[in-house]
Write an enzyme that holds these catalytic residues in place. Structure first.
Site, PDB file in Angstrom:
ATOM      1  N   CYS A 139     -65.767   4.057  12.093  1.00  0.00           N
ATOM      2  CA  CYS A 139     -65.188   5.311  11.163  1.00  0.00           C
ATOM      3  C   CYS A 139     -64.078   6.052  12.160  1.00  0.00           C
ATOM      4  O   CYS A 139     -63.768   7.036  11.758  1.00  0.00           O
ATOM      5  CB  CYS A 139     -66.374   6.487  11.127  1.00  0.00           C
ATOM      6  N   CYS A 459     -67.873  10.571  15.254  1.00  0.00           N
ATOM      7  CA  CYS A 459     -69.002   9.447  15.466  1.00  0.00           C
ATOM      8  C   CYS A 459     -68.455   8.208  14.901  1.00  0.00           C
ATOM      9  O   CYS A 459     -67.661   8.342  13.940  1.00  0.00           O
ATOM     10  CB  CYS A 459     -70.435   9.842  15.385  1.00  0.00           C
TER      11      CYS A 459
END
EC number: 2.3.1.155
Length: 475
Positions: A139, A459
């Protein structure tokens, strides 16, 4: 930590020692949308460093982020990336042959275009002499694309780099089973009919079972949703808190959309369809409606639902990054400086989603700043529970001392400065493209409100994380 988290989730009705420490101060995420107070302009030092190039964001754009299976479903990833690049060219009017390098992030690779950056660049009309490569870091893939661009410029290799990211969740690669793949390869190598017939006798019907893309972490065999559920339980984040935070995200995104703050969006004329001009995943609801949803991952007692999780999204983003000297020489007025950044990684089993907690104090120390210096926070919202668990971890001396080796907590971001134009829960999360959206939201917020510093954090799968300081460019 593993023992604490595991025991916490095995019996959700019993609060663990860790959970007790994080259940004292509930976080307020009122469903009522309130305008954030104007940033108080302060006289602050610049983060420019002697003998180092200033690196700036000239402009950043994205095509609308759409729910997977909607208007982009018949396209390929390079189509979306090409549209973002074309939008950046239109917005900046940068001569194509001036760009020294192009970098794109992506997570789920399309096998036909393994280097999607190169194919998108050629499709958008960039010079065939302009190198391009693709990076992947879950991500934070476009974060990696941006910081790679910073490195190329800082080292003197380039002056003008385009960084971006793309993801198309509407058409993920589904492979033949391993046995079927082996048989097809062996058949291709067979030289005689007898050899082929011999191989075919080994065929079994279960060879036809498709191999779907993995949704679980390879190292832990646990989905991110399961991890989010366990993390929320360990930090005593309730279902109500998670739903309230999700409602806040959607409500603020709708407000920002209506007021024209999502100015990084460029319209995209989808071939054979209408022009798409806005995100379609923003869905303000009510706590009553959200409460009706069942747990999505751990049943029946989990707290993570479809409403308080980010959704599968198609989209692409692109950003023009330059040395300040080159930008000014070409007549551009940059939007922001890209300053200090850091990458972190930790235990993917029990700290999978705590990247912002670990990255934030490190990047602040690197920049010589404190949380009080930050005027705008833009964090990636994978799940409501992930955001709120990070808040509690960041605001805990106990966690800082016992798990981070730090003397004191860094502190949680104040909500009035945090994701005030919505976040990934509401705007969407095309894995490879979110990082650029975060940085552009930060830059545009600083420009609008007169702030000086923004902190971007995210994250990522594998227990990784990223944080960056963005500094406003003087008006």
């Amino acid at each position: 930590m593993t023992t604490i988290l595991t025991s916490t989730f095995r019996n959700l009705s019993t609060t663990s020692k860790w959970a007790l420490r994080f259940s004292v101060r509930p976080l307020s995420c009122s469903s009522q949308v309130q305008s954030a107070p104007a940033v108080q302009t302060k006289s602050k030092k610049t983060l420019a460093k002697p003998n180092l190039k200033n690196i700036v964001v000239v402009e950043g754009v994205r095509i609308p982020f759409l729910l997977s299976g909607t208007s982009y479903k018949d396209l390929m990833p390079h189509d979306l990336a090409r549209a973002a690049l074309s939008g950046l060219l239109y917005r900046t009017n940068i001569p194509k042959d001036v760009v020294d390098y192009i970098i794109f992030g992506t997570v789920i690779q399309e096998v036909k275009t393994s280097n999607v950056a190169r194919e998108a660049a050629l499709g958008a009309g960039f010079s065939d002499k302009t190198p391009a490569h693709t990076v992947t870091m879950a991500c934070i893939s476009s974060n990696q694309a941006m910081t790679t661009a910073v490195g190329l410029i800082a080292s003197g290799q380039c002056d003008v780099v385009v960084a971006g990211g793309v993801e198309l969740m509407s058409d993920v690669p589904i492979r033949h089973s391993r046995n079927m793949r082996k048989m097809m390869l062996d058949l291709n190598k067979a030289k005689t009919l007898a050899q082929r017939l011999s191989l075919l006798t080994k065929f079994r019907l279960n060879f036809l079972s498709p191999e779907l893309p993995a949704v679980a972490e390879f190292s832990t065999n646990e989905t991110m949703g399961h991890s989010a559920d366990r993390l929320a339980a360990a930090f005593a984040v309730s279902r109500m808190e998670q739903d309230k935070y999700a409602l806040r995200s959607h409500s603020l995104a709708k407000k920002a959309q209506d007021e024209g703050h999502l100015s990084d969006i460029v319209p995209f004329k989808v071939p054979g369809k209408d022009t798409v001009s806005k995100d379609n995943g923003i869905r303000p609801s009510s706590l009553e409606q959200m409460a009706k949803l069942k747990p999505a991952f751990i049943k029946p007692y989990g707290t993570v639902t479809a409403a308080n999780s980010s959704f599968l999204t198609d989209g692409a983003s692109a950003m023009l990054i330059m040395s300040e000297d080159r930008a000014l020489a070409m007549g551009y007025k940059p939007k922001a400086y890209l300053r200090d950044f850091i990458y972190v990684s930790q235990d993917p089993k029990d700290q999978l989603l705590l990247g912002p907690t670990y990255a934030t104090p490190k990047v602040l120390e690197k920049a010589g700043l404190t949380m009080n210096d930050i005027d705008a926070f833009e964090f990636h919202e994978a799940f409501s529970g992930q955001i709120l668990a990070n808040f509690k971890a960041m605001d805990s001396d106990w966690f800082a001392q016992n798990y981070m080796g730090r003397k004191t907590k860094v502190g949680a971001p104040p909500l009035e400065k945090f994701n005030i134009w919505g976040g990934s829960l509401s705007l969407g999360h095309p894995f490879g493209a979110t990082g650029c959206r975060l940085v552009m939201a930060a830059a545009n917020r600083l420009r609008k409100d007169g702030g000086q510093y923004a902190l971007v954090a995210a994250c990522a799968a594998g227990g990784q994380g990223h944080a960056m300081i963005v500094e406003a460019y003087p008006k």
